[in-house]
Design a protein around this motif. Structure first.
Motif, mmCIF file in Angstrom:
data_model
loop_
_atom_site.group_PDB
_atom_site.id
_atom_site.type_symbol
_atom_site.label_atom_id
_atom_site.label_comp_id
_atom_site.label_asym_id
_atom_site.label_seq_id
_atom_site.Cartn_x
_atom_site.Cartn_y
_atom_site.Cartn_z
ATOM 1 N N ARG A 220 0.850 -1.185 0.000
ATOM 2 C CA ARG A 220 0.000 0.000 0.000
ATOM 3 C C ARG A 220 0.887 1.236 0.000
ATOM 4 N N SER A 222 -0.196 4.449 1.065
ATOM 5 C CA SER A 222 -0.608 5.491 2.002
ATOM 6 C C SER A 222 -1.218 4.855 3.244
ATOM 7 N N VAL A 223 -0.961 5.484 4.374
ATOM 8 C CA VAL A 223 -1.530 4.985 5.625
ATOM 9 C C VAL A 223 -3.055 5.075 5.614
ATOM 10 N N TRP A 224 -3.589 5.988 4.798
ATOM 11 C CA TRP A 224 -5.040 6.183 4.742
ATOM 12 C C TRP A 224 -5.752 5.058 3.993
ATOM 13 N N GLN A 225 -5.006 4.154 3.408
ATOM 14 C CA GLN A 225 -5.613 3.026 2.713
ATOM 15 C C GLN A 225 -6.033 1.909 3.674
ATOM 16 N N TYR A 226 -5.648 2.045 4.929
ATOM 17 C CA TYR A 226 -6.020 1.052 5.929
ATOM 18 C C TYR A 226 -7.338 1.472 6.582
ATOM 19 N N ARG A 227 -8.419 0.819 6.149
ATOM 20 C CA ARG A 227 -9.753 1.185 6.635
ATOM 21 C C ARG A 227 -9.871 1.049 8.152
ATOM 22 N N VAL A 230 -8.336 4.098 9.831
ATOM 23 C CA VAL A 230 -9.167 5.295 9.715
ATOM 24 C C VAL A 230 -10.345 5.221 10.687
ATOM 25 N N ALA A 233 -9.117 5.789 14.119
ATOM 26 C CA ALA A 233 -8.923 7.210 14.432
ATOM 27 C C ALA A 233 -10.240 7.862 14.838
ATOM 28 N N GLY A 353 0.725 5.643 11.293
ATOM 29 C CA GLY A 353 -0.583 5.362 11.890
ATOM 30 C C GLY A 353 -0.683 5.886 13.310
ATOM 31 N N VAL A 356 -1.464 9.545 13.171
ATOM 32 C CA VAL A 356 -2.872 9.789 12.840
ATOM 33 C C VAL A 356 -3.740 9.622 14.091
#
Length: 416
Positions: A220, A222-227, A230, A233, A353, A356
């Motif tokens: 992956r 981007s860290v934001w690709q890990y649902r 997110v 958070a 992560g 975030v």
């Protein structure tokens, strides 16, 4: 892998590190005393009084990323010293704020204080996990977080004794009640900073963030690709918001004649039960999660919180007071458990992560404002529906939202 040091080398630093967790637990929980105190001093609405928590927790959102860069450039030890000095300066600013009888000056002092605490958290949390063998990292975090919970329990007792005192000398005298406690806190923070500056702490080097992904890991970018991160958070955001909201308004609720009928000082002392339950629950949860999946414990605690708050809102009276105090027991394991579940399977994105999740602590700034607006419009007791909705989301996260997609399966993580 991060470098580690021999057991004999990190015993003394770890002992000193526990003082940091105690201090920021005490300072954060002391805000729950400041909210009703400053509300009375300046004749504030609930929304205006909630700016105490807003100013404090906004610092997490603003300062987390710069603090990460500072710690990366200076190292853990210098980062801790910088955080302690900044927090100490924030405490000193309470003196002129009280002398000038300026609410904005109090809010400014709180932001500076919280900025220092944010730097401390960014530096100390990962340092504890790296200060020794990886297999004992969990026990070290359990120990330091227990001292954090001790600080949050002691703060309402000290605040009730030193700050929530009945004064007949007017607003100036009441405002000045915060001067001595925060001067003492400043002295302690600067003293600990000197100790940390003089200590020879082990130098810990982190692995490079751009290292190659482990074999078998889904690539992956981007860290934001890990649902699940997110959603984690969001869970941290609403959890901190709920915890802070309840702590902020419990004293005012317990003062109401139809709820507790307590004076402000007695209500402040009783608030220690809320944080004390969290400390007890942390130890109990640590034992339970050796045998039960962390996600299941999280879901059960969140559901129990929903039921307790619903009982409080629907029934009122002393039952409402005791039900809300009991929510502290449910809170105990939530933050570290959500944190662990959200970072599960992130691999080389684990550090990003963590950043975030740390920024999501800003929920402690915004949720109390939302509850305060309802309290001003609909009544204080009914406003507790805000944390109720927060715990509903945490229940969902424990049941389903925490599950990584195309990553390692959820394990029974033993978090504190």
């Amino acid at each position: 892998m991060p470098q580690h040091v021999h057991t004999a080398q990190y015993g003394k630093p770890l002992a000193v590190l526990t003082s940091l967790f105690f201090m920021w637990g005490l300072i954060t929980s002391l805000n729950d005393i400041l909210v009703p105190h400053l509300k009375g001093v300046f004749s504030l609405s609930y929304v205006q009084a909630a700016l105490v928590q807003f100013s404090f927790f906004t610092a997490y959102f603003v300062v987390s990323l710069p603090a990460g860069r500072l710690v990366q450039a200076w190292g853990y030890q210098r980062g801790i010293v910088a955080g302690l000095c900044t927090a100490g300066a924030g405490c000193l600013l309470f003196y002129p704020a009280a002398a000038s009888l300026s609410y904005p000056a109090f809010l400014g002092a709180l932001f500076v204080l919280a900025a220092g605490i944010t730097v401390l958290q960014v530096a100390a949390n990962p340092y504890v996990t790296r200060l020794g063998p990886a297999k004992t990292a969990s026990s070290r975090l359990n120990l330091t977080q227990a001292f954090n919970a001790l600080g949050t329990t002691v703060a309402p007792l000290l605040g009730a004794m030193l700050i929530l005192v009945d004064s007949h000398d007017g607003a100036v005298a009441e405002a000045s009640a915060v001067q001595l406690p925060y001067l003492v806190l400043a002295g302690l923070l600067f003293a600990i900073a000197v100790v940390f500056a003089l200590l020879r702490l082990p130098a810990i080097k982190d692995e490079h963030p751009q290292q190659a992904a482990a074999a078998g890991e889904v690539v992956r970018h981007s860290v934001w690709q890990y649902r699940h991160l997110v959603l984690g958070a969001v869970a941290i955001f609403v959890y901190v918001g709920a915890e802070v909201s309840i702590g902020s308004f419990l004293v005012s609720l317990m003062e109401q004649p139809d709820i507790g009928g307590l004076n402000q000082a007695d209500a402040g002392r009783l608030l220690a039960v809320y944080w004390g339950c969290a400390m007890v629950g942390r130890f109990l949860g640590s034992v339970v999660m050796r045998h039960v999946a962390a996600s299941k414990v999280l879901a059960c605690n969140a559901l129990l919180s929903v039921l307790l708050i619903a009982a409080a809102v629907l029934c009122g009276g002393k039952l409402a007071m005791y039900s809300l105090l009991a929510v502290g027991l449910c809170n105990s394991i939530m933050f570290p458990t959500i944190f662990s579940l959200a970072l599960n399977g992130l691999g080389r994105f684990t550090s990003a992560g963590s950043g975030v999740l740390c920024m999501a602590i800003v929920g402690g700034a915004l949720m109390p404002l939302l509850q305060a607006s309802l309290a001003d419009g609909l009544g204080l007791l009914l406003s507790f529906v805000v944390p109720l909705l927060c715990y509903l989301f945490i229940f969902y996260y424990g049941v389903a939202g925490h599950k990584p997609r195309h990553a390692t399966p959820d394990l029974a993580l033993a978090t504190s």
